[in-house]
Every structure is written in structure tokens, then in C-alpha cells.
Design a protein around this motif. Sequence first.
Motif, mmCIF file in Angstrom:
data_model
loop_
_atom_site.group_PDB
_atom_site.id
_atom_site.type_symbol
_atom_site.label_atom_id
_atom_site.label_comp_id
_atom_site.label_asym_id
_atom_site.label_seq_id
_atom_site.Cartn_x
_atom_site.Cartn_y
_atom_site.Cartn_z
ATOM 1 N N HIS A 10 0.851 -1.187 0.000
ATOM 2 C CA HIS A 10 0.000 0.000 0.000
ATOM 3 C C HIS A 10 0.886 1.236 0.000
ATOM 4 O O HIS A 10 1.838 1.320 0.786
ATOM 5 C CB HIS A 10 -0.923 -0.006 1.230
ATOM 6 N N GLN A 11 0.598 2.140 -0.927
ATOM 7 C CA GLN A 11 1.353 3.380 -1.041
ATOM 8 C C GLN A 11 0.362 4.541 -1.003
ATOM 9 O O GLN A 11 -0.581 4.581 -1.788
ATOM 10 C CB GLN A 11 2.118 3.396 -2.362
ATOM 11 N N GLN A 17 3.108 14.084 -6.610
ATOM 12 C CA GLN A 17 4.340 13.404 -6.227
ATOM 13 C C GLN A 17 4.635 12.240 -7.172
ATOM 14 O O GLN A 17 3.735 11.694 -7.816
ATOM 15 C CB GLN A 17 4.235 12.868 -4.794
ATOM 16 N N GLU A 18 5.882 11.847 -7.200
ATOM 17 C CA GLU A 18 6.314 10.695 -7.992
ATOM 18 C C GLU A 18 6.221 9.435 -7.127
ATOM 19 O O GLU A 18 6.539 9.474 -5.933
ATOM 20 C CB GLU A 18 7.754 10.900 -8.449
ATOM 21 N N VAL A 19 5.780 8.350 -7.741
ATOM 22 C CA VAL A 19 5.796 7.065 -7.040
ATOM 23 C C VAL A 19 6.442 6.016 -7.927
ATOM 24 O O VAL A 19 6.381 6.090 -9.150
ATOM 25 C CB VAL A 19 4.382 6.584 -6.635
ATOM 26 N N ILE A 20 7.086 5.071 -7.287
ATOM 27 C CA ILE A 20 7.651 3.922 -7.983
ATOM 28 C C ILE A 20 7.089 2.659 -7.356
ATOM 29 O O ILE A 20 7.235 2.438 -6.152
ATOM 30 C CB ILE A 20 9.196 3.915 -7.905
ATOM 31 N N LEU A 21 6.443 1.871 -8.188
ATOM 32 C CA LEU A 21 5.903 0.588 -7.745
ATOM 33 C C LEU A 21 6.853 -0.507 -8.228
ATOM 34 O O LEU A 21 7.256 -0.506 -9.389
ATOM 35 C CB LEU A 21 4.501 0.372 -8.310
ATOM 36 N N ARG A 22 7.151 -1.421 -7.327
ATOM 37 C CA ARG A 22 8.158 -2.428 -7.645
ATOM 38 C C ARG A 22 7.564 -3.819 -7.744
ATOM 39 O O ARG A 22 6.652 -4.179 -7.010
ATOM 40 C CB ARG A 22 9.268 -2.413 -6.600
ATOM 41 N N CYS A 23 8.141 -4.585 -8.632
ATOM 42 C CA CYS A 23 7.685 -5.949 -8.882
ATOM 43 C C CYS A 23 8.917 -6.819 -9.099
ATOM 44 O O CYS A 23 9.888 -6.382 -9.730
ATOM 45 C CB CYS A 23 6.783 -5.960 -10.112
ATOM 46 N N SER A 87 -5.400 6.687 -8.360
ATOM 47 C CA SER A 87 -5.694 5.804 -7.225
ATOM 48 C C SER A 87 -6.312 4.514 -7.744
ATOM 49 O O SER A 87 -7.340 4.535 -8.428
ATOM 50 C CB SER A 87 -6.663 6.484 -6.251
ATOM 51 N N ALA A 88 -5.675 3.398 -7.432
ATOM 52 C CA ALA A 88 -6.102 2.099 -7.965
ATOM 53 C C ALA A 88 -5.214 1.014 -7.373
ATOM 54 O O ALA A 88 -4.227 1.290 -6.694
ATOM 55 C CB ALA A 88 -5.979 2.068 -9.490
ATOM 56 N N MET A 89 -5.603 -0.249 -7.651
ATOM 57 C CA MET A 89 -4.694 -1.370 -7.418
ATOM 58 C C MET A 89 -3.868 -1.555 -8.679
ATOM 59 O O MET A 89 -4.419 -1.556 -9.782
ATOM 60 C CB MET A 89 -5.473 -2.657 -7.143
ATOM 61 N N TYR A 90 -2.582 -1.719 -8.508
ATOM 62 C CA TYR A 90 -1.694 -1.950 -9.639
ATOM 63 C C TYR A 90 -1.132 -3.368 -9.533
ATOM 64 O O TYR A 90 -0.518 -3.731 -8.526
ATOM 65 C CB TYR A 90 -0.565 -0.917 -9.656
ATOM 66 N N PHE A 91 -1.356 -4.144 -10.577
ATOM 67 C CA PHE A 91 -0.903 -5.529 -10.597
ATOM 68 C C PHE A 91 0.223 -5.699 -11.610
ATOM 69 O O PHE A 91 0.134 -5.230 -12.747
ATOM 70 C CB PHE A 91 -2.040 -6.474 -11.001
ATOM 71 N N CYS A 92 1.235 -6.381 -11.171
ATOM 72 C CA CYS A 92 2.305 -6.808 -12.058
ATOM 73 C C CYS A 92 2.039 -8.261 -12.434
ATOM 74 O O CYS A 92 1.512 -9.032 -11.611
ATOM 75 C CB CYS A 92 3.630 -6.686 -11.313
ATOM 76 N N ALA A 93 2.365 -8.645 -13.645
ATOM 77 C CA ALA A 93 2.191 -10.034 -14.066
ATOM 78 C C ALA A 93 3.355 -10.425 -14.971
ATOM 79 O O ALA A 93 4.001 -9.566 -15.592
ATOM 80 C CB ALA A 93 0.867 -10.224 -14.803
ATOM 81 N N SER A 94 3.612 -11.724 -15.028
ATOM 82 C CA SER A 94 4.668 -12.196 -15.917
ATOM 83 C C SER A 94 4.291 -13.561 -16.461
ATOM 84 O O SER A 94 3.471 -14.284 -15.880
ATOM 85 C CB SER A 94 6.010 -12.272 -15.184
ATOM 86 N N GLY A 107 1.106 -10.745 -9.374
ATOM 87 C CA GLY A 107 1.508 -10.409 -8.021
ATOM 88 C C GLY A 107 0.301 -10.036 -7.181
ATOM 89 O O GLY A 107 -0.818 -9.938 -7.704
ATOM 90 N N PRO A 108 0.504 -9.821 -5.895
ATOM 91 C CA PRO A 108 -0.605 -9.515 -4.986
ATOM 92 C C PRO A 108 -1.146 -8.107 -5.138
ATOM 93 O O PRO A 108 -2.182 -7.783 -4.566
ATOM 94 C CB PRO A 108 0.008 -9.722 -3.601
ATOM 95 N N GLY A 109 -0.453 -7.257 -5.899
ATOM 96 C CA GLY A 109 -0.933 -5.904 -6.139
ATOM 97 C C GLY A 109 -0.367 -4.881 -5.168
ATOM 98 O O GLY A 109 0.039 -5.207 -4.042
ATOM 99 N N THR A 110 -0.323 -3.648 -5.631
ATOM 100 C CA THR A 110 -0.012 -2.490 -4.784
ATOM 101 C C THR A 110 -1.213 -1.563 -4.838
ATOM 102 O O THR A 110 -1.635 -1.153 -5.922
ATOM 103 C CB THR A 110 1.228 -1.731 -5.273
ATOM 104 N N ARG A 111 -1.733 -1.269 -3.658
ATOM 105 C CA ARG A 111 -2.841 -0.304 -3.592
ATOM 106 C C ARG A 111 -2.260 1.090 -3.515
ATOM 107 O O ARG A 111 -1.563 1.414 -2.552
ATOM 108 C CB ARG A 111 -3.722 -0.577 -2.375
ATOM 109 N N LEU A 112 -2.504 1.899 -4.542
ATOM 110 C CA LEU A 112 -2.012 3.272 -4.577
ATOM 111 C C LEU A 112 -3.168 4.209 -4.237
ATOM 112 O O LEU A 112 -4.214 4.171 -4.874
ATOM 113 C CB LEU A 112 -1.447 3.621 -5.956
ATOM 114 N N THR A 113 -2.953 5.044 -3.237
ATOM 115 C CA THR A 113 -3.924 6.058 -2.845
ATOM 116 C C THR A 113 -3.296 7.426 -3.040
ATOM 117 O O THR A 113 -2.258 7.723 -2.439
ATOM 118 C CB THR A 113 -4.360 5.881 -1.387
ATOM 119 N N VAL A 114 -3.912 8.237 -3.879
ATOM 120 C CA VAL A 114 -3.420 9.591 -4.138
ATOM 121 C C VAL A 114 -4.359 10.578 -3.454
ATOM 122 O O VAL A 114 -5.572 10.576 -3.715
ATOM 123 C CB VAL A 114 -3.345 9.877 -5.650
ATOM 124 N N LEU A 115 -3.788 11.396 -2.567
ATOM 125 C CA LEU A 115 -4.613 12.338 -1.792
ATOM 126 C C LEU A 115 -4.505 13.759 -2.356
ATOM 127 O O LEU A 115 -3.499 14.106 -2.987
ATOM 128 C CB LEU A 115 -4.158 12.341 -0.332
#
Lengths: 115, 114
Positions: A10-11, A17-23, A87-94, A107-115
Motif C-alpha cells: 500500500h502506497q 508526487q512521484e511514485v515507484i511501484l516495484r515488482c 488511485s487504484a490497485m496496480y498488478f504486475c504479471a509475468s 503479483g498480490p498488487g499495490t494499492r495506490l492512494t493519491v490524496l
Amino acid sequence: EPEVTQTPSHQVTQMGQEVILRCVPISNHLYFYWYRQILGQKVEFLVSFYNNEISEKSEIFDDQFSVERPDGSNFTLKIRSTKLEDSAMYFCASHHGRDRNIEQFFGPGTRLTVL
Amino acid sequence: AQTVTQSQPEMSVQEAETVTLSCTYDTSENNYYLFWYKQPPSRQMILVIRQEAYKQQNATENRFSVNFQKAAKSFSLKISDSQLGDTAMYFCPPAPLSGDKLTFGTGTRLAVRP
């Protein structure tokens, strides 16, 4: 059993702002994807990546988005200047891509919340 | 381009009974795969079963089986002996053999009642 991992789970970030989601995809997989799912909506394709370059991207994947595979194991999604609508769930797949092994492992996903 | 239609937004089934989820799709590909994924409340996407379009035999995986009608572009999922852990959203994206992106429909939300 090998699995796709994603960090963070969860981010929370401020708009602009800049965000980096990792997989970390499964180690012998060759094809990588990012999808997103806004709450209550369907899963949408963002980008596919193969052989160290983008193979396809959707209309959503504009100049604010970029992907990178910096070290042969991580696969990152960067959003340069986040908007509320990111704002969303971001899923990585391979997937492996050889011998018709094309089912995508998510992957299990990253929940991104932008305020 | 591919499209997916899941005409049942929500389904409910009693534990231990059987339920069938419908899916129709459209694709310009001649050879492709079809998948059923489930997304439980944890929101992780989990592969349930896959079908290779060039195979006539319907895929089965324990309690899960499909009814694949290629000419009709129909790909339904039957869940036998439903369990509480089957409660989830279910999606049926097609995928070309080249391993292109998955196209998701709106999904079917399945609730298994105790």
C-alpha cells in the motif's frame, strides 16, 4: 512455488508526487505486464515489456508513466506526477512465453492512494 | 482486438452445490488460450483453469471444468461442490498464442453461502 512479488502493498502519496511501484517477476519469465484496477471497475492493461523494451502500451499509459527493468530482476512502474484518478490497485504479471506457457502469474498488487 | 462479455454481474450458490458462470468473447485470433481467473477479497488474481482453443476436449481441474464452444465463442466455468473459499470475482480473459495482454471483462461476483 515461485511467485510474483510486489512492494509496497500500500502506497499513499500526495497529488503531484512521484511514485515507484516495484515488482519481482518469476525468475525465468520473459514477458512482463502492468495492469491496474480502479475500485469497483474492471482490470485494465497498462503496458507490456519484453526484451528490455515496451512491446505494447495502452492509452492510459501516457507520458506520466514509465517502466524499467533496471537489474534483471526488478520490474518497476513509475508515475511521475500522480493525479487523484491514479488511485487504484496496480498488478504486475509475468509469463514464461516459451513452449506455449503463456498463463500470466499475477503479483498480490499495490494499492495506490493519491490524496 | 478482443472483447469479453460476462453477462452475470453477481451469482450466489449454496455451499456444496454446483454453479456455472458464463463468458462469451470475441477475438480475431485463430489460435488462442482462454483462462478463468478468480480474484478473492484479498484482490490477488489467481489462475483457476485454462483452455487451449485448438483442443476440443474441455479442460478440467479438480472441481472446476469448462464448457468451451469455439464456434459460439463461449467459455463457461462450472464449479462443483462449491466451497466458501470460492467466493470471489471471476474473470475469463482470452489470450493469443503470442502471449499478448489479457483483456478483462466486468467479471462475475460469486458468493458461496454457508
